[in-house]
Design an enzyme around this catalytic site. Structure first.
Site, mmCIF file in Angstrom:
data_model
loop_
_atom_site.group_PDB
_atom_site.id
_atom_site.type_symbol
_atom_site.label_atom_id
_atom_site.label_comp_id
_atom_site.label_asym_id
_atom_site.label_seq_id
_atom_site.Cartn_x
_atom_site.Cartn_y
_atom_site.Cartn_z
ATOM 1 N NE ARG A 35 20.351 11.462 -11.239
ATOM 2 C CZ ARG A 35 19.281 11.078 -11.953
ATOM 3 N NH1 ARG A 35 18.731 9.906 -11.738
ATOM 4 N NH2 ARG A 35 18.791 11.868 -12.898
ATOM 5 C CG HIS B 200 20.485 5.265 -14.324
ATOM 6 N ND1 HIS B 200 21.249 6.267 -13.784
ATOM 7 C CD2 HIS B 200 19.221 5.750 -14.320
ATOM 8 C CE1 HIS B 200 20.492 7.313 -13.473
ATOM 9 N NE2 HIS B 200 19.232 7.016 -13.795
ATOM 10 C CD GLU C 144 24.333 5.378 -12.753
ATOM 11 O OE1 GLU C 144 23.791 6.051 -13.634
ATOM 12 O OE2 GLU C 144 23.845 5.163 -11.629
#
Ligand code: GLV
Ligand code: GLV
Length: 325
Positions: A238, A286, A267
């Site tokens: 993360r 991602h 993000e």
């Protein structure tokens, strides 16, 4: 027929499974993702949701959706969900572990090689017409044989990354984790260490832990300062576990050598991020679980979690089993 709000178009395997199990589906159709108020409104018309890792299932969402019978997250991570509140409301929460382990470890390993051997930077130069001759000191990278790999979070994905690095390069493996991992110690001679030792001794630090209050912002200026100036930082877990400005500064100032990121903070990453101007940085959007097989299996598990919740059976990936107590 119970109705499930599916917050994005996902691969068909799980949707077919739900239709066969007589669920009605409201699948978000837009190319744009739902806004928070659209998310809340659609969930209010549904009996359960199948949601994504960037859908905020927070206290405000849950207050307005206390009726839900299940929250099925299309991810192994579930930091986007207020799990204690969902549990207090009696709502089972599901995730999709195991099936994405190999695909995600592949991205960590691919990022490591891409950074170590300047794959992306050199490729950019070719595309920009900057490949003129073979230069003996051009694109000098880093050997990986025999290096020390520091795994933060020796869960399934951390194990799979350790296996790759041990098998390919005989790396020495050290790790941090909440509990000792005898399987990793047996398979790779891995040693559990404290965080400071991990930072000091690793040639590569690879992050595989979940996002929690303990891990949020953990890789900051002080942490990067303790790493070797030849070290590579890899994060496929993360983005909020590292501080982006501190990471960029550490690489600019040569306090660490480079970074491979599949997750960013924030993000999506800004195209003007200082990290993107650095040759020793490789970033992917991602995509750890982004293979057709993996995304189909995640789709199936997310669907099975929903069917099981409606039967009050244990979910396949069960984040809050205590909800049935
Ligand atoms: C991806 O990041 C996941 O948690 O599945
Ligand atoms: C969690 O991400 C795990 O694979 O252990």
């Amino acid at each position: 027929m119970p109705k499930i709000f599916v917050t994005r178009q996902i691969l068909a395997k799980g949707l077919d499974y739900l239709r066969q199990a007589s669920f009605e589906l409201d699948v978000w159709a837009g190319p744009a993702f739902p806004t928070q108020s659209e998310l809340v409104a659609h969930a209010r018309q549904a009996d359960g949701i199948l949601c994504m890792l960037d859908d905020k299932i927070d206290a405000s969402f849950l207050e307005q959706n206390q009726h839900l019978k299940v929250i099925s997250n299309y991810a192994v991570g579930y930091n986007n969900i207020d799990v204690p509140m969902a549990t207090a409301l009696g709502i089972p929460v599901g995730n999709t572990p195991d099936v994405l382990t190999e695909a995600t470890a592949d991205i960590a390993f691919a990022l490591l090689l891409a950074v170590a051997r300047k794959i992306v930077d050199s490729n950019h130069d070719i595309r920009a017409g900057r490949w003129h001759d073979w230069h003996p000191t051009g694109y000098l990278g880093m050997d990986l044989k025999g290096k020390t790999l520091g795994i933060m979070g020796m869960g399934r994905i951390g194990m799979a990354m350790a296996k790759r690095c041990f098998g390919a390069y005989d790396m020495e493996i050290i790790y941090t984790a909440n509990t000792a991992k005898p399987a990793a110690e047996q398979a790779f001679g891995a040693r559990q260490v404290d965080f400071a030792t991990l930072l000091h001794h690793s040639d590569i630090v690879s992050v595989h832990s979940s996002l929690s209050p303990q891990t949020t912002g953990l890789f900051d200026r002080a942490a990067f300062a303790q790493m070797k100036n030849t070290a590579i930082f890899i994060n496929t877990a993360r983005g909020a576990i590292h501080q982006e400005a501190d990471l960029a500064e550490a690489i600019q100032q040569g306090r660490i050598w480079g970074a491979g990121l599949d997750v960013t903070n924030p993000e999506p990453m800004s195209p003007t991020s200082a990290l993107l101007a650095l040759p020793n940085v490789v970033v992917t959007p991602h995509i750890g679980s982004a293979t057709t097989w993996t995304r189909n299996e995640m789709s199936l598990i997310a669907a099975q979690n929903i069917v099981r919740a409606f039967r009050r059976e244990p979910l396949v990936g069960f984040v809050n089993p205590q909800v049935y107590e």
